[in-house]
Design a protein around this motif. Structure first.
Motif, PDB file in Angstrom:
ATOM      1  N   PRO A   1      -9.525  63.796 -67.800  1.00 52.15           N
ATOM      2  CA  PRO A   1      -8.088  63.706 -68.046  1.00 52.15           C
ATOM      3  C   PRO A   1      -7.222  64.538 -67.102  1.00 52.15           C
ATOM      4  O   PRO A   1      -6.138  64.963 -67.503  1.00 52.15           O
ATOM      5  CB  PRO A   1      -7.993  64.245 -69.482  1.00 52.15           C
ATOM      6  CG  PRO A   1      -9.076  65.267 -69.560  1.00 52.15           C
ATOM      7  CD  PRO A   1     -10.177  64.775 -68.678  1.00 52.15           C
TER       8      PRO A   1
ATOM      9  N   PHE B   1      -3.718  51.206 -75.194  1.00 53.27           N
ATOM     10  CA  PHE B   1      -3.467  51.928 -76.452  1.00 53.27           C
ATOM     11  C   PHE B   1      -2.362  51.304 -77.290  1.00 53.27           C
ATOM     12  O   PHE B   1      -1.236  51.800 -77.340  1.00 53.27           O
ATOM     13  CB  PHE B   1      -3.071  53.377 -76.148  1.00 53.27           C
ATOM     14  CG  PHE B   1      -4.226  54.305 -75.922  1.00 53.27           C
ATOM     15  CD1 PHE B   1      -5.455  53.841 -75.512  1.00 53.27           C
ATOM     16  CD2 PHE B   1      -4.077  55.677 -76.133  1.00 53.27           C
ATOM     17  CE1 PHE B   1      -6.520  54.700 -75.297  1.00 53.27           C
ATOM     18  CE2 PHE B   1      -5.125  56.551 -75.919  1.00 53.27           C
ATOM     19  CZ  PHE B   1      -6.346  56.063 -75.496  1.00 53.27           C
TER      20      PHE B   1
ATOM     21  N   PHE C   1       3.830  64.006 -71.463  1.00 50.45           N
ATOM     22  CA  PHE C   1       2.557  64.575 -71.903  1.00 50.45           C
ATOM     23  C   PHE C   1       1.673  64.910 -70.690  1.00 50.45           C
ATOM     24  O   PHE C   1       1.096  65.998 -70.607  1.00 50.45           O
ATOM     25  CB  PHE C   1       1.915  63.517 -72.806  1.00 50.45           C
ATOM     26  CG  PHE C   1       0.567  63.805 -73.381  1.00 50.45           C
ATOM     27  CD1 PHE C   1       0.428  64.590 -74.523  1.00 50.45           C
ATOM     28  CD2 PHE C   1      -0.580  63.237 -72.829  1.00 50.45           C
ATOM     29  CE1 PHE C   1      -0.821  64.802 -75.084  1.00 50.45           C
ATOM     30  CE2 PHE C   1      -1.832  63.445 -73.389  1.00 50.45           C
ATOM     31  CZ  PHE C   1      -1.942  64.240 -74.518  1.00 50.45           C
ATOM     32  N   VAL C   2       1.608  63.994 -69.721  1.00 54.57           N
ATOM     33  CA  VAL C   2       0.819  64.249 -68.507  1.00 54.57           C
ATOM     34  C   VAL C   2       1.455  65.356 -67.674  1.00 54.57           C
ATOM     35  O   VAL C   2       0.778  66.296 -67.246  1.00 54.57           O
ATOM     36  CB  VAL C   2       0.692  62.964 -67.658  1.00 54.57           C
ATOM     37  CG1 VAL C   2       0.013  63.274 -66.320  1.00 54.57           C
ATOM     38  CG2 VAL C   2      -0.076  61.889 -68.408  1.00 54.57           C
TER      39      VAL C   2
ATOM     40  N   TRP D   1      -2.638  66.510 -71.314  1.00 52.65           N
ATOM     41  CA  TRP D   1      -3.727  65.535 -71.421  1.00 52.65           C
ATOM     42  C   TRP D   1      -5.092  66.206 -71.530  1.00 52.65           C
ATOM     43  O   TRP D   1      -5.863  65.912 -72.461  1.00 52.65           O
ATOM     44  CB  TRP D   1      -3.631  64.548 -70.264  1.00 52.65           C
ATOM     45  CG  TRP D   1      -4.511  63.339 -70.357  1.00 52.65           C
ATOM     46  CD1 TRP D   1      -5.195  62.882 -71.459  1.00 52.65           C
ATOM     47  CD2 TRP D   1      -4.790  62.414 -69.306  1.00 52.65           C
ATOM     48  NE1 TRP D   1      -5.872  61.732 -71.137  1.00 52.65           N
ATOM     49  CE2 TRP D   1      -5.653  61.421 -69.829  1.00 52.65           C
ATOM     50  CE3 TRP D   1      -4.402  62.317 -67.960  1.00 52.65           C
ATOM     51  CZ2 TRP D   1      -6.126  60.358 -69.057  1.00 52.65           C
ATOM     52  CZ3 TRP D   1      -4.875  61.254 -67.201  1.00 52.65           C
ATOM     53  CH2 TRP D   1      -5.724  60.287 -67.748  1.00 52.65           C
ATOM     54  N   PRO D   2      -5.434  67.144 -70.625  1.00 56.37           N
ATOM     55  CA  PRO D   2      -6.762  67.779 -70.745  1.00 56.37           C
ATOM     56  C   PRO D   2      -6.893  68.618 -72.017  1.00 56.37           C
ATOM     57  O   PRO D   2      -7.995  68.839 -72.510  1.00 56.37           O
ATOM     58  CB  PRO D   2      -6.841  68.676 -69.498  1.00 56.37           C
ATOM     59  CG  PRO D   2      -5.804  68.152 -68.559  1.00 56.37           C
ATOM     60  CD  PRO D   2      -4.715  67.599 -69.421  1.00 56.37           C
TER      61      PRO D   2
ATOM     62  N   ASP E   1      -6.636  62.138 -76.208  1.00 60.18           N
ATOM     63  CA  ASP E   1      -5.977  60.835 -76.266  1.00 60.18           C
ATOM     64  C   ASP E   1      -4.549  60.903 -76.799  1.00 60.18           C
ATOM     65  O   ASP E   1      -4.251  61.624 -77.751  1.00 60.18           O
ATOM     66  CB  ASP E   1      -6.779  59.882 -77.171  1.00 60.18           C
ATOM     67  CG  ASP E   1      -7.973  59.293 -76.441  1.00 60.18           C
ATOM     68  OD1 ASP E   1      -8.121  59.552 -75.237  1.00 60.18           O
ATOM     69  OD2 ASP E   1      -8.757  58.582 -77.095  1.00 60.18           O
ATOM     70  N   TYR E   2      -3.695  60.104 -76.169  1.00 62.23           N
ATOM     71  CA  TYR E   2      -2.308  60.005 -76.591  1.00 62.23           C
ATOM     72  C   TYR E   2      -2.212  58.996 -77.740  1.00 62.23           C
ATOM     73  O   TYR E   2      -2.974  58.045 -77.801  1.00 62.23           O
ATOM     74  CB  TYR E   2      -1.448  59.553 -75.392  1.00 62.23           C
ATOM     75  CG  TYR E   2       0.003  59.793 -75.627  1.00 62.23           C
ATOM     76  CD1 TYR E   2       0.526  61.078 -75.531  1.00 62.23           C
ATOM     77  CD2 TYR E   2       0.845  58.758 -75.983  1.00 62.23           C
ATOM     78  CE1 TYR E   2       1.865  61.316 -75.780  1.00 62.23           C
ATOM     79  CE2 TYR E   2       2.179  58.996 -76.234  1.00 62.23           C
ATOM     80  CZ  TYR E   2       2.687  60.273 -76.136  1.00 62.23           C
ATOM     81  OH  TYR E   2       4.004  60.503 -76.398  1.00 62.23           O
TER      82      TYR E   2
END
Lengths: 330, 330
Positions: free
Chosen positions: A277, A298, B139-140, B145-146, B150-151
């Protein structure tokens, strides 16, 4: 939410004494509660993430997500009883299809469950990059609109020449959508399709030099790893845009980052990365790059379709019927 | 860039002695250098922003942008010689069409120059809200993310029932695009169109209660001010999404903000606001709201088309020919 409800706490619909008569499947993927319940009604579900136990020797089928486990020779050696691998992703680059075929292990994947969602996401990324949607939104959210006035112009989508790499289910759906926006569609693919009106380029570099936009929509395999490399980026040119909804490794990411930093291409819309990620740190501050965390598939709707497709394939496998969405090696 | 190169410094192609024989036009809008040059080749351009002088009594034509000036009775009283108003925007809510008609002042606008860009932007906003593109990107960019994995899932565009308010040029182009994504199109309009296959709703509230998404694509006038009000939002319901690429005042903004805050609708994609350049502060932190700074028409391609359309209409007016894109009062 994408992951919840795994684990062995919740009551099963199957009486305990009957449980051991159910076919055992190994779950190598986090699934939601409804999906888990649907599996447990039918199978003895061994949850790798919940148990952490070694692979059982009697295992007949395995359900794997994208990339959580590699189904290669070592994996297949560890479960010699395995006869069926179901991948909940469309991409099967984590499965050695030739080795499976050699050992008589059937493979199926999610089929077309995600195709429309991925195509929609590709279009969203493209319009976002061209029209600066995300960047303009940051401008609003930071309160800059009243201070700085008009936002810089973007570019029109209509009449853009869009080169699609990989005209499978997803690529074809992207083409259909972009036709409605007035784009001109070109494509590269292993072979020319007779059934489509789009101009075919046997060579990706030629496709890039004739296109305003390149969309990566191919599977990842030894032929398509870094299919977008330095030369292709060079051919695309400084006004060109890259969209990647395939796999991160379809693009030579360090070369992409360099091209973006040096202004040798105009922008990028990326849902996938080489080291997920993680997204390359250099991109995080670029306004001409749109990045999403591998979410093209998603949606709650496709998640529900995936549950149905998984169960249908497992039922077909355990009853000796043809798989619904088999995957064969080339 | 949206604004540059206005002012009287640059040399004109017309010799100074001839300049006063050219028809005078008043420019009430910032334009780019190429646009300004094209006007000055043909007309004696009085630039309101550069000169700040009072309106000249001999003025025949005026070029106005959206909202920079109101062409109402007071304005028309001040320039009794005026015979032509060209609006560089598609919307003419800042022009009193009835008063112009009564005084024999012709009005034209940008016609269809922007229609495809606005339709494209509407689709981008809709996919962004449904699929959480901007929110996932934040979010990224924040490096989550890491850390968080999962979003959350978004929603599929395909098979959504999209109610379009106003099936003019723009609304029709939105419909055409969304058909390619597999959406079901409904619409509300002053009158039913015989030529379209979409279901017609004479009442906006009925349209809202049958739709998953409402897209505001109508002109702003006394009938459409707050056409999306509290009752319409209520009818749309908690899973509903509002997209507005019309005018801010087509939506009762305080009611929209309240509905979003209280979760009575699911999300919004807004390119226009009631008090531009201000967007409601409450929305700035909402992840289910996508906001752009009235950029739906902002492409360099449409800017160049606008220049051509403006010149063509001015030339038609000054040579006594029919206007290319006239606007008449209802």
């Amino acid at each position: 939410m994408a992951s919840s409800g795994v684990g062995g706490q919740e009551p099963t619909a199957v009486p305990p004494l009957l449980l051991f008569r159910l076919p055992p499947i190994l779950l190598f993927r986090r699934v939601d509660a409804a999906f888990y319940a649907a599996l447990r009604q039918r199978y003895r579900v061994l949850d790798f993430f919940a148990s952490g136990e070694p692979l059982p020797a009697f295992l007949a089928a395995v359900v794997v997500g994208g990339g959580a486990v590699r189904v290669d020779s070592a994996f297949l050696d560890a479960v010699p009883s395995l006869r069926f691998v179901f991948s909940t992703g469309a991409g099967v680059d984590h499965i050695d299809l030739h080795e499976c075929a050699r050992r008589g292990v059937a493979v199926a994947n999610s089929g077309r469950v995600y195709s429309t969602d991925v195509a929609d996401h590709a279009v969203a990324l493209l319009i976002d990059v061209l029209r600066r949607v995300s960047a303009a939104q940051r401008f609003v959210r930071r309160g800059l609109w009243p201070v700085q006035g008009d936002y810089p112009l973007g570019n029109k989508l209509g009449s853009k020449r869009v080169g699609i790499i990989g005209l499978g289910n997803i690529g074809s759906l992207i083409a259909k959508r972009l036709e409605a926006f007035g784009c001109v569609i070109y494509y590269n693919s292993r072979r020319q399709r007779d059934s489509v009106p789009y101009k075919y380029f046997p060579n990706v570099q030629d496709l890039a030099s004739e296109s305003d936009v390149l969309i990566v929509a191919c599977a990842l395999n030894k032929y398509t790893r870094h299919i977008v490399n330095k030369d292709v980026l060079e051919a695309l040119g400084k006004d060109g845009i890259i969209i990647n909804i395939g796999r991160g490794a379809n693009v030579d990411e360090p070369e992409l980052v360099r091209a973006l930093k040096e202004g040798r291409i105009a922008g990028a819309g990326l849902d996938v990365f080489e080291n997920e990620p993680k997204a390359p740190a250099e991109l995080l501050s670029m306004d001409n790059v749109v990045m999403t965390p591998h979410i093209a598939v998603f949606t709650s709707e496709s998640r529900s379709d995936l549950r149905d497709t998984t169960i249908s394939n497992l039922e077909a496998f355990f009853s000796g019927k043809p798989l619904l969405t088999p995957v064969l090696p080339w």
